[in-house]
Design an enzyme around this catalytic site. Structure first.
Site, PDB file in Angstrom:
ATOM      1  N   LYS A 128       3.120   5.844  -2.862  1.00  0.00           N
ATOM      2  CA  LYS A 128       4.262   6.703  -3.176  1.00  0.00           C
ATOM      3  C   LYS A 128       4.608   6.671  -4.659  1.00  0.00           C
ATOM      4  O   LYS A 128       5.046   7.681  -5.229  1.00  0.00           O
ATOM      5  CB  LYS A 128       5.470   6.296  -2.327  1.00  0.00           C
ATOM      6  CG  LYS A 128       5.309   6.591  -0.843  1.00  0.00           C
ATOM      7  CD  LYS A 128       5.063   8.067  -0.571  1.00  0.00           C
ATOM      8  CE  LYS A 128       5.059   8.388   0.911  1.00  0.00           C
ATOM      9  NZ  LYS A 128       4.839   9.832   1.192  1.00  0.00           N
ATOM     10  N   ALA A 177       0.830  -1.202   0.000  1.00  0.00           N
ATOM     11  CA  ALA A 177       0.000   0.000   0.000  1.00  0.00           C
ATOM     12  C   ALA A 177       0.867   1.255   0.000  1.00  0.00           C
ATOM     13  O   ALA A 177       0.630   2.184  -0.781  1.00  0.00           O
ATOM     14  CB  ALA A 177      -0.932  -0.011   1.205  1.00  0.00           C
ATOM     15  N   TYR A 178       1.842   1.292   0.876  1.00  0.00           N
ATOM     16  CA  TYR A 178       2.744   2.448   0.963  1.00  0.00           C
ATOM     17  C   TYR A 178       3.523   2.617  -0.343  1.00  0.00           C
ATOM     18  O   TYR A 178       3.618   3.721  -0.888  1.00  0.00           O
ATOM     19  CB  TYR A 178       3.703   2.258   2.133  1.00  0.00           C
ATOM     20  CG  TYR A 178       4.688   3.373   2.330  1.00  0.00           C
ATOM     21  CD1 TYR A 178       4.293   4.586   2.891  1.00  0.00           C
ATOM     22  CD2 TYR A 178       6.028   3.226   1.975  1.00  0.00           C
ATOM     23  CE1 TYR A 178       5.209   5.620   3.086  1.00  0.00           C
ATOM     24  CE2 TYR A 178       6.943   4.250   2.164  1.00  0.00           C
ATOM     25  CZ  TYR A 178       6.527   5.443   2.719  1.00  0.00           C
ATOM     26  OH  TYR A 178       7.439   6.460   2.909  1.00  0.00           O
ATOM     27  N   SER A 179       4.059   1.510  -0.863  1.00  0.00           N
ATOM     28  CA  SER A 179       4.826   1.577  -2.107  1.00  0.00           C
ATOM     29  C   SER A 179       3.967   2.065  -3.262  1.00  0.00           C
ATOM     30  O   SER A 179       4.395   2.904  -4.067  1.00  0.00           O
ATOM     31  CB  SER A 179       5.420   0.200  -2.430  1.00  0.00           C
ATOM     32  OG  SER A 179       6.275  -0.254  -1.393  1.00  0.00           O
TER      33      SER A 179
END
Length: 250
Positions: A161, A156-158
């Site tokens: 971003k 999710a973070y990757s």
């Protein structure tokens, strides 16, 4: 410290009450800008204003950037206090839980995307029209090396971003006919509170990927951001400024 003249500029730093955001706010104030911090942590915001007030005009505004209405309200309050915003640093974000994609909580996924990606969109959408009207602006979107390479157990973070990097490229091209620079920063991990959201294994993995063999200092990030926001950065737009200690070279 290299001198960057931001006299007369009005800046917004999201997530500016701590970590890289706080270092950026300090650097911008030292360079002559008026700074508004948008954050969720009221205690940290109060401490930041107390810490920074001797450097110049600084104000903290509570803002949940995952809500477009909150962004609009924070922008209006900023404009009432300091005038039109010249400089925007989209720094606020969360890492979220560590888990394989097949086990990832959909609610956590939505929260991370709402804050880390949609929040950047909301801030740009609200503040860019005034920059176009005045034919001037500088925007820095703080992404992550994870947006370039992807980190395991952090889909999710990757993904969020990576979305920030694509948004930066698109908006940079849209605004290239104006004196508005839109660029992204991709730092390796710094010793900030976001590390508390990660497992020890994740931190060890990320640090082991950095040829410099250390965390980036928040002051190093602030120095790069200060240049990205300056008048001297008048040509580069839609680009990514790498701050990964050699992990990525593109």
């Amino acid at each position: 410290m290299n001198a960057v003249d931001l006299s007369g500029r009005v800046a917004v730093v999201t997530g500016g009450a701590q970590g890289i955001g706080l270092a950026v706010a300090r650097r911008l104030l030292s360079s002559g800008a008026k700074v508004t911090i948008w954050d969720l942590d009221k205690a940290a915001m109060e401490a930041a204003v107390e810490d920074l007030s001797a450097l110049g005009a600084v104000k903290a505004i509570w803002c949940d950037q995952a809500r477009i209405e909150a962004v609009d309200e924070a922008a209006a309050e900023t404009e009432r206090a300091f005038g039109a915003v010249d400089l925007l640093v989209n720094n606020a974000g969360i890492a979220g839980p560590a888990a394989p994609l097949v086990d990832y909580d959909p609610n956590a996924w939505r929260q991370i995307v709402d804050i880390d990606l949609n929040g950047v969109f909301y801030c740009c959408r609200r503040l860019v029209p005034s920059m176009i009207e005045r034919n001037y602006g500088r925007i820095v979107n703080v992404a992550s090396v994870a947006g370039k390479e992807g980190n395991p157990n952090a889909a999710a973070y990757s993904a969020a971003k990576a979305g920030v990097l694509a948004l930066t490229k698109s908006l940079g091209k849209e605004l290239a006919g104006h004196d508005i620079a839109v660029n992204a920063l991709t730092p390796s991990p710094a010793r900030t509170r976001i590390l508390e959201q990660l497992t020890e294994a994740q931190v060890t993995y990320m640090l082991g990927k950095v040829p410099r063999g250390r965390f980036v200092e928040v002051e190093e990030a602030a120095a790069m951001v200060a240049f990205m926001l300056s008048d001297e950065n008048s040509f580069t737009t839609g680009a990514t400024f790498d701050l990964s200690g050699g992990r990525t070279t593109y």
